[in-house]
Design an enzyme around this catalytic site. Structure first.
Site, PDB file in Angstrom:
ATOM      1  N   GLU A  93      -1.873  -0.485   8.777  1.00  0.00           N
ATOM      2  CA  GLU A  93      -2.821   0.601   8.954  1.00  0.00           C
ATOM      3  C   GLU A  93      -4.233   0.120   8.641  1.00  0.00           C
ATOM      4  O   GLU A  93      -4.445  -0.715   7.760  1.00  0.00           O
ATOM      5  CB  GLU A  93      -2.456   1.768   8.029  1.00  0.00           C
ATOM      6  CG  GLU A  93      -1.185   2.447   8.479  1.00  0.00           C
ATOM      7  CD  GLU A  93      -0.802   3.647   7.616  1.00  0.00           C
ATOM      8  OE1 GLU A  93      -0.225   4.577   8.167  1.00  0.00           O
ATOM      9  OE2 GLU A  93      -1.081   3.645   6.408  1.00  0.00           O
ATOM     10  N   CYS A 106     -12.001   0.072   6.931  1.00  0.00           N
ATOM     11  CA  CYS A 106     -11.168  -0.397   5.820  1.00  0.00           C
ATOM     12  C   CYS A 106      -9.979  -1.151   6.420  1.00  0.00           C
ATOM     13  O   CYS A 106      -9.167  -0.584   7.147  1.00  0.00           O
ATOM     14  CB  CYS A 106     -10.709   0.792   4.982  1.00  0.00           C
ATOM     15  SG  CYS A 106      -9.659   0.324   3.605  1.00  0.00           S
ATOM     16  N   CYS A 113       2.245  -5.463  -0.025  1.00  0.00           N
ATOM     17  CA  CYS A 113       1.472  -6.124  -1.084  1.00  0.00           C
ATOM     18  C   CYS A 113       2.427  -6.512  -2.199  1.00  0.00           C
ATOM     19  O   CYS A 113       3.368  -5.786  -2.501  1.00  0.00           O
ATOM     20  CB  CYS A 113       0.402  -5.163  -1.626  1.00  0.00           C
ATOM     21  SG  CYS A 113      -0.703  -5.906  -2.846  1.00  0.00           S
ATOM     22  N   CYS A 117       0.881  -2.595  -8.197  1.00  0.00           N
ATOM     23  CA  CYS A 117       0.135  -1.743  -9.127  1.00  0.00           C
ATOM     24  C   CYS A 117       0.864  -0.393  -9.221  1.00  0.00           C
ATOM     25  O   CYS A 117       1.353   0.133  -8.223  1.00  0.00           O
ATOM     26  CB  CYS A 117      -1.305  -1.560  -8.660  1.00  0.00           C
ATOM     27  SG  CYS A 117      -2.203  -3.133  -8.641  1.00  0.00           S
ATOM     28  N   CYS A 120      -0.028   2.646  -6.835  1.00  0.00           N
ATOM     29  CA  CYS A 120      -0.365   2.381  -5.434  1.00  0.00           C
ATOM     30  C   CYS A 120       0.881   2.393  -4.553  1.00  0.00           C
ATOM     31  O   CYS A 120       1.856   1.691  -4.831  1.00  0.00           O
ATOM     32  CB  CYS A 120      -1.060   1.025  -5.324  1.00  0.00           C
ATOM     33  SG  CYS A 120      -1.493   0.583  -3.628  1.00  0.00           S
ATOM     34  N   GLY A 162      -2.645  -4.708   1.037  1.00  0.00           N
ATOM     35  CA  GLY A 162      -2.615  -6.117   0.669  1.00  0.00           C
ATOM     36  C   GLY A 162      -3.658  -6.547  -0.325  1.00  0.00           C
ATOM     37  O   GLY A 162      -4.610  -5.821  -0.620  1.00  0.00           O
ATOM     38  N   GLU A 163      -3.464  -7.730  -0.864  1.00  0.00           N
ATOM     39  CA  GLU A 163      -4.382  -8.342  -1.827  1.00  0.00           C
ATOM     40  C   GLU A 163      -5.039  -9.535  -1.128  1.00  0.00           C
ATOM     41  O   GLU A 163      -4.387 -10.567  -0.900  1.00  0.00           O
ATOM     42  CB  GLU A 163      -3.596  -8.768  -3.078  1.00  0.00           C
ATOM     43  CG  GLU A 163      -4.309  -9.736  -3.998  1.00  0.00           C
ATOM     44  CD  GLU A 163      -5.692  -9.286  -4.436  1.00  0.00           C
ATOM     45  OE1 GLU A 163      -5.865  -8.122  -4.832  1.00  0.00           O
ATOM     46  OE2 GLU A 163      -6.614 -10.121  -4.357  1.00  0.00           O
ATOM     47  N   SER A 194     -12.153  -6.629  -2.031  1.00  0.00           N
ATOM     48  CA  SER A 194     -11.662  -5.999  -3.258  1.00  0.00           C
ATOM     49  C   SER A 194     -10.412  -6.726  -3.732  1.00  0.00           C
ATOM     50  O   SER A 194      -9.474  -6.937  -2.967  1.00  0.00           O
ATOM     51  CB  SER A 194     -11.341  -4.524  -2.983  1.00  0.00           C
ATOM     52  OG  SER A 194     -10.785  -3.915  -4.133  1.00  0.00           O
ATOM     53  N   SER A 217     -10.693  -4.729  -9.101  1.00  0.00           N
ATOM     54  CA  SER A 217      -9.925  -3.559  -9.535  1.00  0.00           C
ATOM     55  C   SER A 217      -9.562  -3.737 -10.999  1.00  0.00           C
ATOM     56  O   SER A 217      -8.619  -4.446 -11.325  1.00  0.00           O
ATOM     57  CB  SER A 217      -8.664  -3.428  -8.675  1.00  0.00           C
ATOM     58  OG  SER A 217      -9.028  -3.088  -7.355  1.00  0.00           O
ATOM     59  N   LEU A 218     -10.317  -3.097 -11.866  1.00  0.00           N
ATOM     60  CA  LEU A 218     -10.124  -3.295 -13.314  1.00  0.00           C
ATOM     61  C   LEU A 218      -9.172  -2.240 -13.882  1.00  0.00           C
ATOM     62  O   LEU A 218      -8.159  -2.571 -14.475  1.00  0.00           O
ATOM     63  CB  LEU A 218     -11.481  -3.274 -14.014  1.00  0.00           C
ATOM     64  CG  LEU A 218     -11.472  -3.703 -15.480  1.00  0.00           C
ATOM     65  CD1 LEU A 218     -11.020  -5.143 -15.632  1.00  0.00           C
ATOM     66  CD2 LEU A 218     -12.846  -3.516 -16.107  1.00  0.00           C
ATOM     67  N   ASN A 293      -5.519   9.253  -6.114  1.00  0.00           N
ATOM     68  CA  ASN A 293      -4.941   9.985  -4.992  1.00  0.00           C
ATOM     69  C   ASN A 293      -3.455  10.085  -5.285  1.00  0.00           C
ATOM     70  O   ASN A 293      -2.723   9.104  -5.163  1.00  0.00           O
ATOM     71  CB  ASN A 293      -5.197   9.239  -3.685  1.00  0.00           C
ATOM     72  CG  ASN A 293      -6.681   9.206  -3.361  1.00  0.00           C
ATOM     73  OD1 ASN A 293      -7.341  10.243  -3.328  1.00  0.00           O
ATOM     74  ND2 ASN A 293      -7.214   8.017  -3.155  1.00  0.00           N
ATOM     75  N   CYS A 336      -7.362   5.781  -0.539  1.00  0.00           N
ATOM     76  CA  CYS A 336      -7.024   4.560  -1.279  1.00  0.00           C
ATOM     77  C   CYS A 336      -5.611   4.628  -1.825  1.00  0.00           C
ATOM     78  O   CYS A 336      -5.219   5.613  -2.432  1.00  0.00           O
ATOM     79  CB  CYS A 336      -7.948   4.377  -2.480  1.00  0.00           C
ATOM     80  SG  CYS A 336      -9.646   4.198  -2.054  1.00  0.00           S
TER      81      CYS A 336
HETATM   82  N1  SAH Z   1      -5.536  -5.340  -3.501  1.00  0.00           N
HETATM   83  C1  SAH Z   1      -6.936  -5.036  -3.568  1.00  0.00           C
HETATM   84  C2  SAH Z   1      -7.431  -4.106  -2.483  1.00  0.00           C
HETATM   85  C3  SAH Z   1      -6.594  -2.917  -2.077  1.00  0.00           C
HETATM   86  S1  SAH Z   1      -6.750  -1.343  -2.737  1.00  0.00           S
HETATM   87  C4  SAH Z   1      -7.270  -4.464  -4.918  1.00  0.00           C
HETATM   88  O1  SAH Z   1      -6.374  -4.217  -5.699  1.00  0.00           O
HETATM   89  O2  SAH Z   1      -8.447  -4.320  -5.207  1.00  0.00           O
HETATM   90  C5  SAH Z   1      -8.382  -0.756  -2.875  1.00  0.00           C
HETATM   91  C6  SAH Z   1      -8.537   0.091  -4.130  1.00  0.00           C
HETATM   92  O3  SAH Z   1      -7.733   1.284  -4.102  1.00  0.00           O
HETATM   93  C7  SAH Z   1      -8.115  -0.680  -5.378  1.00  0.00           C
HETATM   94  O4  SAH Z   1      -9.083  -0.537  -6.370  1.00  0.00           O
HETATM   95  C8  SAH Z   1      -6.835   0.045  -5.752  1.00  0.00           C
HETATM   96  O5  SAH Z   1      -6.537  -0.112  -7.108  1.00  0.00           O
HETATM   97  C9  SAH Z   1      -7.160   1.466  -5.367  1.00  0.00           C
HETATM   98  N2  SAH Z   1      -5.976   2.332  -5.332  1.00  0.00           N
HETATM   99  C10 SAH Z   1      -4.693   1.973  -5.147  1.00  0.00           C
HETATM  100  N3  SAH Z   1      -3.885   3.055  -5.216  1.00  0.00           N
HETATM  101  C11 SAH Z   1      -4.667   4.125  -5.435  1.00  0.00           C
HETATM  102  C12 SAH Z   1      -4.417   5.529  -5.584  1.00  0.00           C
HETATM  103  N4  SAH Z   1      -3.193   6.038  -5.488  1.00  0.00           N
HETATM  104  N5  SAH Z   1      -5.479   6.331  -5.792  1.00  0.00           N
HETATM  105  C13 SAH Z   1      -6.724   5.820  -5.849  1.00  0.00           C
HETATM  106  N6  SAH Z   1      -7.016   4.521  -5.711  1.00  0.00           N
HETATM  107  C14 SAH Z   1      -6.004   3.671  -5.515  1.00  0.00           C
END
Ligand code: SAH
Length: 360
Positions: A93, A106, A113, A117, A120, A162-163, A194, A217-218, A293, A336
């Site tokens: 997507e 995006c 991935c 996390c 996610c 993906g990362e 990111s 992504s901290l 989200n 996201c």
């Molecule tokens: N793998 C990369 C990029 C993908 S996600 C990364 O981790 O940065 C882009 C952003 O969306 C990241 O900061 C991720 O942590 C965030 N994200 C993932 N799941 C989410 C959710 N359910 N709600 C809000 N942000 C989310």
């Protein structure tokens, strides 16, 4: 179409060499790049500034693959989600986010991935496979056509599935194709990568000639908290990531963005905000708060707006530049962390390969 080399996978220099091997002049590579990337023409017959002989030879010995647009869905807020099918039948997507204030694409870098996390949905899929550079750039080509934006300026964020730093070589190659002056000619400052913070790859990125904006992504100020949310933190901890961010070469006035998904009762207290501000003191950075989200299968809740505002205020009072990401496209699951494509079971061979790398 011929089965020869796929031009979508070639940087301009490589295309020059491929042309030279067939006895053609190298400069035709620039012409072909302009057709494919600026005008969206992938049929060699339509490349009218090439000689008839060259067009016939290209058609017989090369191809240009393009992801197929399978489905398109539009949110009430104008966000659009695109489901694309790749050459091997896998699907990914990509999302168009209008006026943020710019128009933004995006883009995904992997099918699924491996980072897993905790909040996610893409992470729940696991990694199916890496995308090729041509498939990463192909998303931009398909969206630009579908949205009639070949001529319009847009930003690209590598924030889809993906990362990106886990698919380092293909991602960097994609950035070189996207920024090629004969192709899309994207300015690197319009591209944001990111990452969850894969340290060795981050160090490599610091030395790249094409340098996108960096977002990390901290999500938490301490290892105890972050380790629960972002499994890779057990390998590359908070202090290491912040140290790498401090060393990262930045242009004048540019900063690293730290993304921070806000999870009710987990990382959203004023104390967390104070810790975060202390952690980032002295780092040229800004914080982007992303209220979760929520989705079925995600064991967290989104904090109230008041909690998000209070957190942002504490950061601001400590001198941290902070913004809150507006959630877009939630009604079509395009926000996201909501990108997931069902029914992509890994093949037995892929499962074995992944197990060999200790994920899977
Ligand atoms: N793998 C990369 C990029 C993908 S996600 C990364 O981790 O940065 C882009 C952003 O969306 C990241 O900061 C991720 O942590 C965030 N994200 C993932 N799941 C989410 C959710 N359910 N709600 C809000 N942000 C989310």
């Amino acid at each position: 179409m011929a089965n020869g080399p796929d031009l979508a996978e070639l940087e301009r220099r490589a295309l020059e060499s491929a042309l030279a091997e067939r006895g053609h002049a190298r400069f035709h590579a620039g012409q072909i790049f302009r057709w494919v990337y600026r005008r969206g023409v992938t049929d060699f017959g339509g490349m009218t500034d090439l000689s008839r002989e060259l067009r016939a030879d290209l058609a017989a010995h090369f191809r240009v693959s393009t992801p197929a647009l399978v489905h398109r869905e539009r949110s009430v807020d104008g966000t659009e989600k695109f489901l694309l099918r790749l050459g091997d039948g896998r699907t990914i997507e990509s999302v168009f986010i209008p006026d943020t204030p710019s128009n933004t694409f995006c883009i995904s870098t992997q099918v699924g991935c491996a980072m897993a996390c905790a909040f996610c949905l893409t992470g729940k899929m696991g990694l199916v496979r890496n995308l090729t550079a041509g498939e990463i750039v192909g998303q931009v080509r398909v969206l630009a056509d579908a949205l009639q934006m070949r001529e319009a300026p847009f930003n690209i964020v590598l924030m889809g599935m993906g990362e990106p730093l886990h698919n380092y070589d293909e991602t960097m190659k994609a950035l070189r194709i996207l920024t090629d002056e004969q192709g899309f000619a994207m300015p690197a400052r319009r591209i944001t990568l990111s990452t969850v913070g894969l340290l060795p790859a981050l160090e490599r990125l610091a030395k790249e000639p094409v340098m996108p904006n960096l977002a990390i992504s901290l999500h938490a100020p301490t290892d105890a908290q972050r380790g629960e949310l972002v499994p890779i933190n057990r390998k590359y901890g908070v202090a290491d990531i912040v140290a790498a961010a401090k060393r990262f070469p930045l242009k004048k006035r540019s900063r690293i963005t730290f993304e921070y998904v806000m999870l009710a009762g987990v990382n959203d207290s004023p104390e967390d905000a104070r810790r975060l501000a202390k952690l980032l003191a002295g780092v040229k950075s800004k914080v982007n708060l992303i209220p979760l989200n929520a989705a079925a299968g995600i064991p967290f809740e989104r904090p109230s707006d008041a909690v998000v505002d209070a957190f942002a205020r504490v950061l601001a009072e400590h001198g941290v530049t902070v913004s809150v990401r507006k959630s877009r496209g939630r009604d079509i699951r395009a926000a996201c962390g909501q990108l997931i494509v069902e029914g992509q079971k890994k093949s037995a061979a892929q499962q074995l390969a992944l197990a060999a790398f200790g994920r899977g």
